[in-house]
Structure formats: structure tokens, C-alpha cells
Design an enzyme around this catalytic site. Structure first.
Site, PDB file in Angstrom:
ATOM      1  N   SER A  39       0.801  -1.237   0.000  1.00  0.00           N
ATOM      2  CA  SER A  39       0.000   0.000   0.000  1.00  0.00           C
ATOM      3  C   SER A  39       0.829   1.280   0.000  1.00  0.00           C
ATOM      4  CB  SER A  39      -0.953   0.017   1.199  1.00  0.00           C
ATOM      5  OG  SER A  39      -0.255   0.221   2.408  1.00  0.00           O
ATOM      6  N   LYS A  83       0.654   4.377   6.695  1.00  0.00           N
ATOM      7  CA  LYS A  83      -0.004   5.283   5.752  1.00  0.00           C
ATOM      8  C   LYS A  83       0.597   6.689   5.861  1.00  0.00           C
ATOM      9  CE  LYS A  83      -3.036   1.991   4.913  1.00  0.00           C
ATOM     10  NZ  LYS A  83      -3.015   1.212   3.644  1.00  0.00           N
TER      11      LYS A  83
END
Length: 201
Positions: A39, A83
Site C-alpha cells: 500500500s 499510511k
């Protein structure tokens, strides 16, 4: 004999003290972490070992836009995310709400996304996440040797506050999806158009 016993006792106390100090450092100051998944590619790749500033979770105001953070998943207990912070409390999110209106990030929350958006489960699906879930800021990659680097915090041009549409939807999918990002009218519209863009590419 008593002198030897004393030295052994002293050594044991020093070893215990060192272990306690190390435990405090790893729990509350800095700690290594392993990246799993895709990700955050290309910034971070699967199996990268990263260095995390854990003390920052005690001072939420120290987080800034662009910081890459380790946080607890808001949707799956026990899972951890890596993230990038895109929007802070009071900011306008980079996508509108379900009604097509600007989404204001509530106090005590942030908007996070993975750099590899097509492979990331993040705020685009779950909305703003609580600051309390953040475990720390990622500062660098420390392993493998060829990947050692500082982690950059500069936002991409498409990671900006959403504004009302100013161009035609027909111009959305061209050479660069994010050049026309402002034309997205809703969260569902965003996901649909982005998927179209991915297929075009």
C-alpha cells in the site's frame, strides 16, 4: 568469595537496568518496524524495516501533513497500517463526502492514505481515523542496506483539499488522472473514475 558475589550481583543489576532502559526506549521513544503489503509503494515496499518515532503519539500536535505513520487499523482488530497523513483536524479532505460536499476533518482525527492508492485500504473507504490510533512517525528505512534512506514527507499534487468541480467530467481520464481530480463529484464517483483510469493505463 563475597567480593565475587557482590560483582555478580552488581552485574545483574546493571543488566536488568539496561534491559529496562531498552524496553522503555523501544516502547515509548523509537522502535524498528517491518512493512507488510504494497500500500505504500514505491515509498516503502514489502519487508522494508523502518524506524518509528513512537514518542510522537503522546504529542498529537507534532504530526504534520505528509508524515508517514504507523497506526492501528480502525477496521480490523490487531492489524497495523503504514499510511501517509494527508489532512489534519479542521482541513478539507482530498475527496468530498457522499453528498458531494467538502468534507471537514473533525478534531482528534486525520485523513490517511497509502501512496499506492490502487492497493491501499484507507480513509477513502473508512473516512477520517482517530489520532489515538497512531503509534508513531516513520523517519527512515533501515534495512535492507540498498533501501536505507530517509522517508520524505512531501505531499503529491493530488493530495490537496477537494474543491467544487471546475471542469467537465469528460476531461477526467486523460494523461494524468490527478490533473483533473477536482472534477470528481462524490466518493463513489471518485472510486469509479479512478478504476476507469487504472484500466486505461
Amino acid at each position: 568469595m563475597s567480593w565475587i558475589s557482590g560483582q555478580l550481583a552488581l552485574g545483574s543489576i546493571q543488566a536488568i537496568g539496561a534491559m529496562c532502559t531498552m524496553n522503555v526506549v523501544l516502547s515509548y521513544v523509537y522502535s524498528p518496524w517491518a512493512v507488510t503489503g504494497a500500500s505504500m509503494e514505491p515509498t516503502l515496499i514489502n519487508k522494508d524495516r523502518i524506524w518509528v518515532q513512537r514518542w510522537r503519539k503522546f504529542f498529537f500536535q507534532s504530526f504534520k501533513k505528509g508524515d508517514v505513520v504507523v497506526l492501528k487499523s480502525p477496521s480490523i482488530k490487531g492489524d497495523m497500517w503504514v499510511k501517509r497523513i494527508i489532512s489534519l483536524p479542521g482541513d478539507v479532505a482530498p475527496v468530498p463526502d457522499l453528498d458531494g460536499n467538502p468534507m471537514i476533518i473533525p478534531q482528534g482525527h486525520v485523513w490517511v492514505e497509502g501512496d499506492n492508492r490502487s492497493r491501499s485500504n484507507d480513509s477513502r473507504r473508512l473516512g477520517p481515523v482517530p489520532l489515538a490510533l497512531i503509534e508513531g512517525k516513520v523517519t527512515s528505512v533501515i534495512w535492507p542496506p540498498k533501501r536505507i534512506k530517509r522517508v520524505q514527507t512531501e505531499l503529491k499534487k493530488w493530495q490537496k483539499p477537494w474543491e467544487a468541480p471546475v471542469i467537465d467530467l469528460g476531461a477526467l481520464v486523460e494523461e494524468n488522472f490527478y490533473d483533473h481530480y477536482d472534477s470528481v463529484k462524490s466518493l463513489e464517483d471518485y472510486n469509479e473514475k479512478y478504476n476507469e483510469y487504472e484500466k486505461e493505463e
